[in-house]
Scaffold this motif. Sequence first.
Motif, PDB file in Angstrom:
ATOM      1  N   LYS A 161      20.348   0.920   6.226  1.00  0.00           N
ATOM      2  CA  LYS A 161      19.698  -0.032   7.121  1.00  0.00           C
ATOM      3  C   LYS A 161      18.280  -0.343   6.639  1.00  0.00           C
ATOM      4  O   LYS A 161      17.579   0.524   6.123  1.00  0.00           O
ATOM      5  CB  LYS A 161      19.675   0.503   8.555  1.00  0.00           C
ATOM      6  N   ARG A 162      17.903  -1.613   6.804  1.00  0.00           N
ATOM      7  CA  ARG A 162      16.590  -2.066   6.375  1.00  0.00           C
ATOM      8  C   ARG A 162      15.596  -2.011   7.535  1.00  0.00           C
ATOM      9  O   ARG A 162      15.976  -2.052   8.706  1.00  0.00           O
ATOM     10  CB  ARG A 162      16.673  -3.500   5.845  1.00  0.00           C
ATOM     11  N   LEU A 163      14.328  -1.946   7.190  1.00  0.00           N
ATOM     12  CA  LEU A 163      13.265  -1.934   8.193  1.00  0.00           C
ATOM     13  C   LEU A 163      12.692  -3.330   8.356  1.00  0.00           C
ATOM     14  O   LEU A 163      12.529  -4.055   7.374  1.00  0.00           O
ATOM     15  CB  LEU A 163      12.148  -0.975   7.759  1.00  0.00           C
ATOM     16  N   ASP A 164      12.391  -3.701   9.582  1.00  0.00           N
ATOM     17  CA  ASP A 164      11.712  -4.977   9.789  1.00  0.00           C
ATOM     18  C   ASP A 164      10.251  -4.823   9.377  1.00  0.00           C
ATOM     19  O   ASP A 164       9.789  -3.727   9.016  1.00  0.00           O
ATOM     20  CB  ASP A 164      11.836  -5.443  11.239  1.00  0.00           C
ATOM     21  N   LYS A 165       9.524  -5.914   9.422  1.00  0.00           N
ATOM     22  CA  LYS A 165       8.152  -5.902   8.922  1.00  0.00           C
ATOM     23  C   LYS A 165       7.276  -4.901   9.664  1.00  0.00           C
ATOM     24  O   LYS A 165       6.457  -4.194   9.059  1.00  0.00           O
ATOM     25  CB  LYS A 165       7.552  -7.304   9.024  1.00  0.00           C
ATOM     26  N   LYS A 166       7.475  -4.814  10.983  1.00  0.00           N
ATOM     27  CA  LYS A 166       6.658  -3.911  11.794  1.00  0.00           C
ATOM     28  C   LYS A 166       6.887  -2.457  11.407  1.00  0.00           C
ATOM     29  O   LYS A 166       5.934  -1.688  11.228  1.00  0.00           O
ATOM     30  CB  LYS A 166       6.990  -4.126  13.273  1.00  0.00           C
ATOM     31  N   ARG A 167       8.153  -2.080  11.253  1.00  0.00           N
ATOM     32  CA  ARG A 167       8.463  -0.683  10.908  1.00  0.00           C
ATOM     33  C   ARG A 167       8.116  -0.387   9.448  1.00  0.00           C
ATOM     34  O   ARG A 167       7.730   0.732   9.111  1.00  0.00           O
ATOM     35  CB  ARG A 167       9.936  -0.392  11.172  1.00  0.00           C
ATOM     36  N   THR A 168       8.250  -1.383   8.591  1.00  0.00           N
ATOM     37  CA  THR A 168       7.862  -1.197   7.188  1.00  0.00           C
ATOM     38  C   THR A 168       6.381  -0.861   7.096  1.00  0.00           C
ATOM     39  O   THR A 168       5.974   0.035   6.350  1.00  0.00           O
ATOM     40  CB  THR A 168       8.163  -2.469   6.373  1.00  0.00           C
ATOM     41  N   LYS A 169       5.583  -1.594   7.868  1.00  0.00           N
ATOM     42  CA  LYS A 169       4.139  -1.343   7.892  1.00  0.00           C
ATOM     43  C   LYS A 169       3.850   0.043   8.462  1.00  0.00           C
ATOM     44  O   LYS A 169       2.991   0.771   7.969  1.00  0.00           O
ATOM     45  CB  LYS A 169       3.444  -2.419   8.725  1.00  0.00           C
ATOM     46  N   LYS A 170       4.614   0.410   9.500  1.00  0.00           N
ATOM     47  CA  LYS A 170       4.411   1.708  10.146  1.00  0.00           C
ATOM     48  C   LYS A 170       4.667   2.855   9.178  1.00  0.00           C
ATOM     49  O   LYS A 170       3.909   3.827   9.133  1.00  0.00           O
ATOM     50  CB  LYS A 170       5.347   1.829  11.347  1.00  0.00           C
ATOM     51  N   TYR A 171       5.744   2.738   8.385  1.00  0.00           N
ATOM     52  CA  TYR A 171       6.149   3.849   7.512  1.00  0.00           C
ATOM     53  C   TYR A 171       5.538   3.789   6.108  1.00  0.00           C
ATOM     54  O   TYR A 171       5.779   4.674   5.301  1.00  0.00           O
ATOM     55  CB  TYR A 171       7.671   3.873   7.385  1.00  0.00           C
ATOM     56  N   LYS A 172       4.782   2.738   5.832  1.00  0.00           N
ATOM     57  CA  LYS A 172       4.328   2.470   4.466  1.00  0.00           C
ATOM     58  C   LYS A 172       3.694   3.679   3.775  1.00  0.00           C
ATOM     59  O   LYS A 172       4.059   4.041   2.680  1.00  0.00           O
ATOM     60  CB  LYS A 172       3.349   1.294   4.462  1.00  0.00           C
ATOM     61  N   GLU A 173       2.735   4.302   4.420  1.00  0.00           N
ATOM     62  CA  GLU A 173       2.022   5.413   3.783  1.00  0.00           C
ATOM     63  C   GLU A 173       2.359   6.765   4.409  1.00  0.00           C
ATOM     64  O   GLU A 173       1.693   7.766   4.150  1.00  0.00           O
ATOM     65  CB  GLU A 173       0.511   5.171   3.853  1.00  0.00           C
ATOM     66  N   SER A 174       3.403   6.786   5.223  1.00  0.00           N
ATOM     67  CA  SER A 174       3.777   8.046   5.870  1.00  0.00           C
ATOM     68  C   SER A 174       4.570   8.932   4.914  1.00  0.00           C
ATOM     69  O   SER A 174       5.103   8.469   3.907  1.00  0.00           O
ATOM     70  CB  SER A 174       4.614   7.762   7.117  1.00  0.00           C
ATOM     71  N   LYS A 175       4.621  10.203   5.252  1.00  0.00           N
ATOM     72  CA  LYS A 175       5.402  11.162   4.473  1.00  0.00           C
ATOM     73  C   LYS A 175       6.612  11.594   5.283  1.00  0.00           C
ATOM     74  O   LYS A 175       6.523  11.797   6.494  1.00  0.00           O
ATOM     75  CB  LYS A 175       4.552  12.373   4.105  1.00  0.00           C
ATOM     76  N   LYS A 191      11.060  22.517  14.391  1.00  0.00           N
ATOM     77  CA  LYS A 191      10.881  21.071  14.505  1.00  0.00           C
ATOM     78  C   LYS A 191       9.869  20.632  13.451  1.00  0.00           C
ATOM     79  O   LYS A 191       8.808  21.256  13.301  1.00  0.00           O
ATOM     80  CB  LYS A 191      10.358  20.725  15.902  1.00  0.00           C
ATOM     81  N   THR A 192      10.206  19.600  12.720  1.00  0.00           N
ATOM     82  CA  THR A 192       9.296  19.104  11.702  1.00  0.00           C
ATOM     83  C   THR A 192       9.109  17.599  11.897  1.00  0.00           C
ATOM     84  O   THR A 192      10.051  16.892  12.272  1.00  0.00           O
ATOM     85  CB  THR A 192       9.810  19.418  10.279  1.00  0.00           C
ATOM     86  N   PHE A 193       7.894  17.119  11.652  1.00  0.00           N
ATOM     87  CA  PHE A 193       7.537  15.745  11.996  1.00  0.00           C
ATOM     88  C   PHE A 193       7.118  14.948  10.770  1.00  0.00           C
ATOM     89  O   PHE A 193       6.557  15.497   9.802  1.00  0.00           O
ATOM     90  CB  PHE A 193       6.391  15.738  13.010  1.00  0.00           C
ATOM     91  N   ARG A 194       7.389  13.658  10.815  1.00  0.00           N
ATOM     92  CA  ARG A 194       6.876  12.734   9.808  1.00  0.00           C
ATOM     93  C   ARG A 194       5.358  12.696   9.931  1.00  0.00           C
ATOM     94  O   ARG A 194       4.815  12.658  11.044  1.00  0.00           O
ATOM     95  CB  ARG A 194       7.473  11.347  10.030  1.00  0.00           C
ATOM     96  N   THR A 195       4.685  12.737   8.821  1.00  0.00           N
ATOM     97  CA  THR A 195       3.221  12.729   8.841  1.00  0.00           C
ATOM     98  C   THR A 195       2.699  11.356   8.453  1.00  0.00           C
ATOM     99  O   THR A 195       3.251  10.683   7.578  1.00  0.00           O
ATOM    100  CB  THR A 195       2.648  13.789   7.882  1.00  0.00           C
ATOM    101  N   TYR A 196       1.611  10.971   9.096  1.00  0.00           N
ATOM    102  CA  TYR A 196       1.004   9.671   8.857  1.00  0.00           C
ATOM    103  C   TYR A 196      -0.408   9.858   8.322  1.00  0.00           C
ATOM    104  O   TYR A 196      -1.058  10.874   8.598  1.00  0.00           O
ATOM    105  CB  TYR A 196       0.971   8.850  10.153  1.00  0.00           C
ATOM    106  N   PRO A 197      -0.890   8.888   7.551  1.00  0.00           N
ATOM    107  CA  PRO A 197      -2.265   9.023   7.036  1.00  0.00           C
ATOM    108  C   PRO A 197      -3.275   9.032   8.178  1.00  0.00           C
ATOM    109  O   PRO A 197      -3.051   8.429   9.229  1.00  0.00           O
ATOM    110  CB  PRO A 197      -2.433   7.778   6.147  1.00  0.00           C
ATOM    111  N   LYS A 198      -4.358   9.749   7.971  1.00  0.00           N
ATOM    112  CA  LYS A 198      -5.394   9.812   8.994  1.00  0.00           C
ATOM    113  C   LYS A 198      -6.025   8.429   9.183  1.00  0.00           C
ATOM    114  O   LYS A 198      -6.202   7.689   8.210  1.00  0.00           O
ATOM    115  CB  LYS A 198      -6.472  10.821   8.590  1.00  0.00           C
ATOM    116  N   PRO A 199      -6.328   8.071  10.422  1.00  0.00           N
ATOM    117  CA  PRO A 199      -6.953   6.752  10.656  1.00  0.00           C
ATOM    118  C   PRO A 199      -8.289   6.650   9.939  1.00  0.00           C
ATOM    119  O   PRO A 199      -9.032   7.633   9.831  1.00  0.00           O
ATOM    120  CB  PRO A 199      -7.122   6.706  12.179  1.00  0.00           C
ATOM    121  N   LYS A 200      -8.571   5.454   9.470  1.00  0.00           N
ATOM    122  CA  LYS A 200      -9.817   5.244   8.740  1.00  0.00           C
ATOM    123  C   LYS A 200     -11.004   5.292   9.697  1.00  0.00           C
ATOM    124  O   LYS A 200     -10.919   4.848  10.842  1.00  0.00           O
ATOM    125  CB  LYS A 200      -9.779   3.892   8.022  1.00  0.00           C
ATOM    126  N   ASN A 201     -12.092   5.813   9.182  1.00  0.00           N
ATOM    127  CA  ASN A 201     -13.320   5.874   9.965  1.00  0.00           C
ATOM    128  C   ASN A 201     -13.940   4.483  10.017  1.00  0.00           C
ATOM    129  O   ASN A 201     -14.253   3.892   8.985  1.00  0.00           O
ATOM    130  CB  ASN A 201     -14.289   6.869   9.314  1.00  0.00           C
TER     131      ASN A 201
END
Length: 530
Positions: A107-121, A219-229
Motif C-alpha cells: 500500500k502507498r502513502l498519501d502526501k500527508k502520511r508520506t510527509k509524516k513518515y519522511k524522517e521517522s525511524k 512495546k516499541t514505537f516509531r521514532t520521529y525527529p525532534k522538532p526544530k527549535n
Amino acid sequence: MQLKSTLIYLSFLLICSCVSVEKYNAHIDKEIPANKLKKDVDFVYKKLKRYHPKLDLYTSQEQIDYKFDSLKKTIHQPLKPNDFYVKFFPIFESLKHGHTDIYPLFKRLDKKRTKKYKESKSAFSDYSFFWQNDSIFLVADYSKINPINQGSALFYIDSVSTKYLYDKYKKSIYGDGENQTFSDNVFNRTFLNYFTLENGIKDSVELTFKMGNSIIRKKTFRTYPKPKNDKATETPKITKEQKEVERKVRIKQKKYGYSKSSKTYSKDLTFPTNDSTIAVLKVTDFRKGKIRELYKEVFTDIKNHKVQNLVLDLRNNGGGYLKDSHYLYAYLVDDSKAFLGEKIVANKTSFGKSLYNLFPAYSYPLLWLGSGYTYFSTSRNAKNEYELHMPFSHVKIDKDLVYHHNLYVIINGGSYSASALISANLQLKHRAYFVGEETGGDFNGTVAGLMPKFTLPNSKLKMSVGTVYLSPIEKRNEQAHGVYPNQVIQSNLQDKIKRTDAELKWIINDIKKGNIEYNKVLKKENHLPN
C-alpha cells in the motif's frame, strides 16, 4: 493570471495524486474475478516464453506447462491481488531463476502520511535479528528502556507469529538453481517487509520474546525527529579549511558510492591489522561510484602499501553492472579481456524489444536504432540457440596497478549475479582462495541482462524477466549450484551477538601462519611446487 493558472494546475495534480493513491490502495483490497486471474496467468506465461532464454534450464518444459495449467485449475473463486501473489510465487520459485520474479503490492502513502513518515525511524530500528534453524533471535536491542537480552527468540510481532511469516513467505525468495543460501540470506535481512505487507506501516508494535522459560512482551514505537527549535540561532561561521574538508568528503562520497541510509561506501578499502600489507576491499554492490576512477585509486593505494594479502569481501553483494565487476576483475588478473562466455537470448528481437519496456516513449526513435543493432548482432550458435554478439563491457586500466599477490575472497548466499560471475571467473583462473558459504548465484551463469517489468493486466502485480543468459568465461560440469568456498564458514547467532567476523578472523589467522591453507589449494591448482 499566470500564477493563478500555476496554482490551479498544482492543485489539480495534488487531487489526481491523492485519487490515484486512494484508487491504488482500494485495488489491493478488491477481489479479482477468477476468470480474470486466469488471464493473468496466461499473460505471465506468454511473456516468459517471449523473453526468457533459458526457462527450462532447471525445470523441464513439460513440468513448467503442467505447473501453469495446474495453477489455473486451482483458481475457483475471486482473490485479492496479494492472495493471488501467494498462489502464484511458487511457480516462479520452481523455475529457479532468481532474476525472474513476481512482486506483491504494498500500500502507498498519501502526501500527508508520506510527509509524516519522511524522517521517522521504523518501530524495529532499535533491534537487530538473526534467523537460525527456522527461528529468529535477537542479536541486539539498542533501545534505552528495558532492553531485551541478546539471544531471546522472537515469537510474535503484535499477534502475527514469526513462524507464520516464515512458512508463508520464505519460499518467495530464491536464487539461481538448487542452492538454499540465497533464500536463507535474503529472508534473514528482509522478513520484516512481509509483516509490513500484511499490516502496513505501524506507529507501534508489541514484540513477544521467549528467553529460557520466560515470556517477555515489549512495546516499541516509531521514532520521529525532534522538532526544530524556532528560536533564531546564529549560524556558526565555517572556515576555509572546514569547507575544503567538506568538499573532499563530498567528492569521496560521490566517487565511492556513499549510501546515506546505511552510512557505508559501495567500495571501501581498509587495513584490519597493524600490518598494512594486509588489506580488505569490501565491495557492497556493483552499482554505485565512479568505477574507473575509484578502482584506479584503490589499487594505487594497495600498491603504495605493498599489500601482500588482499581480502575481497563480496558478502551480501547482490550484483549490479557488469562493467563495474569487470573493472574489479581486471585489477586482479593478468588476462582480463574476456569476462563473459556465451550470451544467450530467447530470439533475435527479445533483447531489443525489452528496451521499450525500460525507457519512456520519447526515447523510442533512438531505441529503434538500438534494437536494430541487437537484431543484427544476434545469430544462432552451434547448439541452435540465439547468441548475442555484442560487447557488454569494455575496461581500460593501468596495467602497472594489477594486483599479483595473495587474494582471499569472502562469499555468502548474498553474493549474487555479477558478484557470483566474478567469483566464478576468479575460481576458474585459480586466482583466489574462497572463504564463507556457497554463493546465491549459479557458478555457470545467470539469466539477467536487461530485466523488463510487466504489469499483470487484472491483478496489477508486477513481474520481472531476465532476458540474457550470462555465463563466466568457462563452465564446470556440476549444474545448478553456486561458487563453493575452499573453507566453509557459516555465520551463527553467537558470532552475530559478539560481533565476530569469523570469516575474516580465519583468513587473518591463516596469513599469520604463513598462508598454510591458501598455499595448499592455490599451489596445487596452479601446479606449483610446495
